[in-house]
Scaffold this motif. Structure first.
Motif, mmCIF file in Angstrom:
data_model
loop_
_atom_site.group_PDB
_atom_site.id
_atom_site.type_symbol
_atom_site.label_atom_id
_atom_site.label_comp_id
_atom_site.label_asym_id
_atom_site.label_seq_id
_atom_site.Cartn_x
_atom_site.Cartn_y
_atom_site.Cartn_z
ATOM 1 N N ARG A 90 0.777 -1.340 -0.111
ATOM 2 C CA ARG A 90 -0.039 -0.038 -0.039
ATOM 3 C C ARG A 90 0.773 1.351 0.191
ATOM 4 O O ARG A 90 1.947 1.322 0.220
ATOM 5 C CB ARG A 90 -0.913 0.116 1.255
ATOM 6 C CG ARG A 90 0.067 -0.028 2.706
ATOM 7 C CD ARG A 90 -1.037 -0.227 3.753
ATOM 8 N NE ARG A 90 -0.177 -0.090 4.883
ATOM 9 C CZ ARG A 90 0.085 0.836 5.792
ATOM 10 N NH1 ARG A 90 -0.199 2.263 5.109
ATOM 11 N NH2 ARG A 90 0.968 0.680 6.869
ATOM 12 N N ALA A 91 0.406 2.283 -0.452
ATOM 13 C CA ALA A 91 0.982 3.760 -0.274
ATOM 14 C C ALA A 91 0.926 4.197 1.212
ATOM 15 O O ALA A 91 -0.002 4.092 1.868
ATOM 16 C CB ALA A 91 0.142 4.508 -0.991
ATOM 17 N N ILE A 92 2.082 4.744 1.745
ATOM 18 C CA ILE A 92 2.145 5.228 3.090
ATOM 19 C C ILE A 92 2.664 6.544 2.864
ATOM 20 O O ILE A 92 3.419 6.986 2.238
ATOM 21 C CB ILE A 92 3.130 4.301 3.870
ATOM 22 C CG1 ILE A 92 4.625 4.427 3.240
ATOM 23 C CG2 ILE A 92 2.512 2.918 4.046
ATOM 24 C CD1 ILE A 92 5.591 3.720 4.285
ATOM 25 N N VAL B 78 -0.147 5.956 -9.393
ATOM 26 C CA VAL B 78 -0.083 4.538 -9.463
ATOM 27 C C VAL B 78 -0.413 4.019 -7.937
ATOM 28 O O VAL B 78 -0.849 2.873 -8.170
ATOM 29 C CB VAL B 78 1.326 4.308 -9.921
ATOM 30 C CG1 VAL B 78 1.527 2.600 -9.579
ATOM 31 C CG2 VAL B 78 1.272 4.491 -11.380
ATOM 32 N N ALA B 79 0.298 4.463 -6.906
ATOM 33 C CA ALA B 79 0.177 3.852 -5.703
ATOM 34 C C ALA B 79 -1.392 3.931 -5.093
ATOM 35 O O ALA B 79 -1.906 2.889 -4.631
ATOM 36 C CB ALA B 79 0.955 4.789 -4.586
ATOM 37 N N SER B 80 -2.186 4.925 -5.860
ATOM 38 C CA SER B 80 -3.467 4.887 -5.290
ATOM 39 C C SER B 80 -4.511 3.841 -5.760
ATOM 40 O O SER B 80 -5.025 3.116 -5.255
ATOM 41 C CB SER B 80 -4.312 6.297 -5.439
ATOM 42 O OG SER B 80 -3.529 7.440 -4.931
ATOM 43 N N GLU C 224 -4.183 0.004 -4.489
ATOM 44 C CA GLU C 224 -4.825 -0.450 -3.369
ATOM 45 C C GLU C 224 -6.503 -0.548 -3.930
ATOM 46 O O GLU C 224 -7.153 -0.873 -2.936
ATOM 47 C CB GLU C 224 -4.827 0.728 -2.362
ATOM 48 C CG GLU C 224 -3.458 0.950 -1.711
ATOM 49 C CD GLU C 224 -3.316 1.966 -0.705
ATOM 50 O OE1 GLU C 224 -4.353 1.681 0.186
ATOM 51 O OE2 GLU C 224 -2.806 3.047 -0.734
ATOM 52 N N THR C 225 -6.617 -0.420 -5.112
ATOM 53 C CA THR C 225 -8.036 -0.674 -5.400
ATOM 54 C C THR C 225 -8.124 -2.151 -6.361
ATOM 55 O O THR C 225 -7.050 -2.580 -6.325
ATOM 56 C CB THR C 225 -8.511 0.227 -6.528
ATOM 57 O OG1 THR C 225 -7.715 0.248 -7.883
ATOM 58 C CG2 THR C 225 -8.374 1.730 -6.014
ATOM 59 N N LEU D 245 -5.297 0.406 -13.338
ATOM 60 C CA LEU D 245 -3.810 0.635 -12.887
ATOM 61 C C LEU D 245 -2.784 0.378 -14.265
ATOM 62 O O LEU D 245 -1.936 0.925 -14.327
ATOM 63 C CB LEU D 245 -3.591 -0.386 -11.944
ATOM 64 C CG LEU D 245 -2.193 -0.638 -11.494
ATOM 65 C CD1 LEU D 245 -1.518 0.644 -11.235
ATOM 66 C CD2 LEU D 245 -2.144 -1.679 -10.366
ATOM 67 N N ARG D 246 -3.411 -0.736 -14.966
ATOM 68 C CA ARG D 246 -2.393 -0.835 -16.182
ATOM 69 C C ARG D 246 -2.486 0.239 -17.266
ATOM 70 O O ARG D 246 -1.213 0.555 -17.833
ATOM 71 C CB ARG D 246 -3.009 -2.149 -17.048
ATOM 72 C CG ARG D 246 -2.082 -2.813 -18.144
ATOM 73 C CD ARG D 246 -2.854 -4.125 -18.354
ATOM 74 N NE ARG D 246 -3.802 -3.754 -19.218
ATOM 75 C CZ ARG D 246 -3.930 -3.566 -20.648
ATOM 76 N NH1 ARG D 246 -2.805 -3.387 -21.295
ATOM 77 N NH2 ARG D 246 -5.216 -3.217 -21.255
#
Length: 486
Positions: A270-272, A296-298, A301-302, A308-309
């Protein structure tokens, strides 16, 4: 020749090995004789230097051996190349670290020459320089200019493995830190490395902010090449949170932030957000410079693998310009793996068919074609230890994944082994802990704080005047006068 040999073999002498004061006096005398011998040799050293190396022991007569070797290697190699380089390797692998404390500048020059790649093949050079660094400082807690030279050589030549034993050490001290003072005797083997490894003792050259940042960046990239994502994440985070005098953000910090975001997906799933102690100016710059990476990080998580691709493909030129194509591919590959790992938050046991239906590949944007593909993916995750679980097959042929606890119970023998390992680590860190306490105890900021707390304790009749140091200390770096950006 006989006189030169007698001088080289004169140290260590009987009675000088166990007492630090006697050892120090004897070695100082020996150094004067060696200097005189090499400054005005009765015969050109190129003619008999090889014989001296043959007749002296690199481990027992380390100072003499280094003096002769240095004269034969620098500035130009004198004598048979293969012979001298063979002696160089033997010396770097076997020297006495106690003696070498008195010849830091000579050793530094030789290590620099080896790291430049002009003397030894990279596979050998990385191995012997790594060994030499850890002979000088077994704890690996002191940073030197040679550290950066080593990782540059290792990374650019792709000879990474031998350097990892140095890179994996936790750096605690840096040259130029406050409150340094020369010890009474350098040969005291209980000294912290921060005391005898210093620019004044010759073991390191100038170390600047850029030196430290570049070392951490290359270290992080080396960890990435080994897919050790947690260690890579820690290395990049040291750069992202690095304090600066101006409170700004350098180019290398921005570069590290982009890699840090990608690696956080690989290591944490996940993004932190940047840690709270990240400088506000740097954090603001990261928001602007790292926008494509945070997008991309957001999406990571989906459950929208296709989006995303698509986002990754849309910014392909950015990844290429930033030289992060490889990491982005790793993120796409890890997307479905993290989806599978996150299923254990809901299920303790789930069929392979259900896994295929509930997860997608970010490389294709769709579910995998068959249960066999999912089973192979899960099996590889278990083998690589990225997933704690077992595959089981029912009588009807249905394959299930059973998730296991993250940590298994140790056997008695394993527990004893872990205790022994921890005891050894604590013993190694004892000088480091002592030096850190001494630095803190003599720092201006700590003394000022202590006086303030003693006054407060007197007013309030408190028992412990040192409580709350971390929460009340002035916002200034204790390790060298650099103002915090937090």
């Amino acid at each position: 020749m006989d006189q030169a040999l007698a001088t080289c073999l004169a140290f260590p002498s009987e009675g000088a090995l166990n007492d630090d004061a006697a050892y120090d006096q004897a070695i100082q005398t020996h150094l004067l004789k060696l200097t005189k011998l090499l400054k005005e040799p009765p015969v050109p050293l190129g003619q008999y230097g090889g014989q001296l190396l043959e007749l002296t022991d690199p481990e027992y007569n380390s100072l003499s051996y280094l003096a002769v070797l240095h004269s034969l290697l620098l500035p130009n190699l004198l004598g048979p190349r293969e012979f001298i380089l063979d002696k160089l390797v033997k010396f770097l692998l076997g020297f006495d670290p106690r003696q070498i404390r008195y010849a830091g500048s000579h050793l530094l020059e030789i290590l620099s020459a080896v790291c430049n790649g002009s003397l030894l093949p990279p596979s050998v050079a990385v191995e012997v320089v790594s060994a030499a660094i850890l002979k000088i400082d077994p704890s690996g807690s002191m940073f030197t200019s040679t550290h950066l030279q080593l990782v540059k050589l290792a990374y650019t030549t792709n000879v990474i493995e031998p350097a990892m034993k140095v890179v994996e050490k936790n750096i605690v001290f840096y040259p130029g830190m406050a409150n340094w003072k020369r010890p009474t005797t350098l040969c005291d083997m209980t000294l912290s490395p921060s005391v005898y490894i210093h620019k004044e003792t010759g073991f390191t050259g100038q170390v600047r902010t850029a030196t430290v940042l570049e070392y951490d960046l290359l270290s992080g990239m080396m960890f990435c090449s080994k897919r050790e994502w947690n260690k890579a994440h820690a290395a990049f985070e040291r750069i992202v949170t690095f304090p600066t005098r101006e409170g700004g953000c350098s180019k290398i910090m921005a570069e590290a932030y982009k890699k840090w975001v990608l690696v956080s997906l690989l290591s944490k799933g996940r993004a932190i957000p940047p840690p709270a102690y990240t400088g506000p100016a740097a954090a603001k710059a990261y928001q602007t410079l790292g926008k494509p990476y945070r997008e991309v990080a957001s999406l990571f998580e989906t459950t929208n693998a296709e989006e995303l691709r698509s986002e990754v493909e849309k910014s392909s030129q950015i990844w290429q310009d930033d030289q992060n194509v490889g990491l982005v591919k790793e993120v796409l590959s890890a997307y479905q793996e993290w989806q599978i790992k996150n299923l254990q938050n809901v299920f303790s046991k789930i069929s392979i068919t259900e896994i295929r239906q509930q997860t997608k590949s970010a490389q294709t944007g769709t579910n995998l074609n068959s249960d066999d593909d999912i089973e192979a993916l899960v099996q590889n995750m278990i083998i690589s230890n990225s997933l704690k679980g077992v595959l089981e097959k029912n009588d009807d042929g249905t394959v299930f994944l059973t998730f296991l606890p993250a940590s298994a119970v140790l056997t008695e023998a394993e527990y004893a082994q872990e205790l022994t390992k921890t005891a050894i680590q604590l013993k190694t860190l004892e000088p480091v802990f002592k030096a850190t306490n001494e630095r803190l105890g003599t720092s201006r900021e700590y003394i000022k704080h202590l006086i303030k707390e003693q006054k407060r304790a007197a007013d309030k009749n408190e028992l412990d005047p040192t409580m709350g140091f971390e929460s009340h200390v002035d916002d200034e770096d204790l390790m060298g006068g650099v103002t915090s950006t937090a």
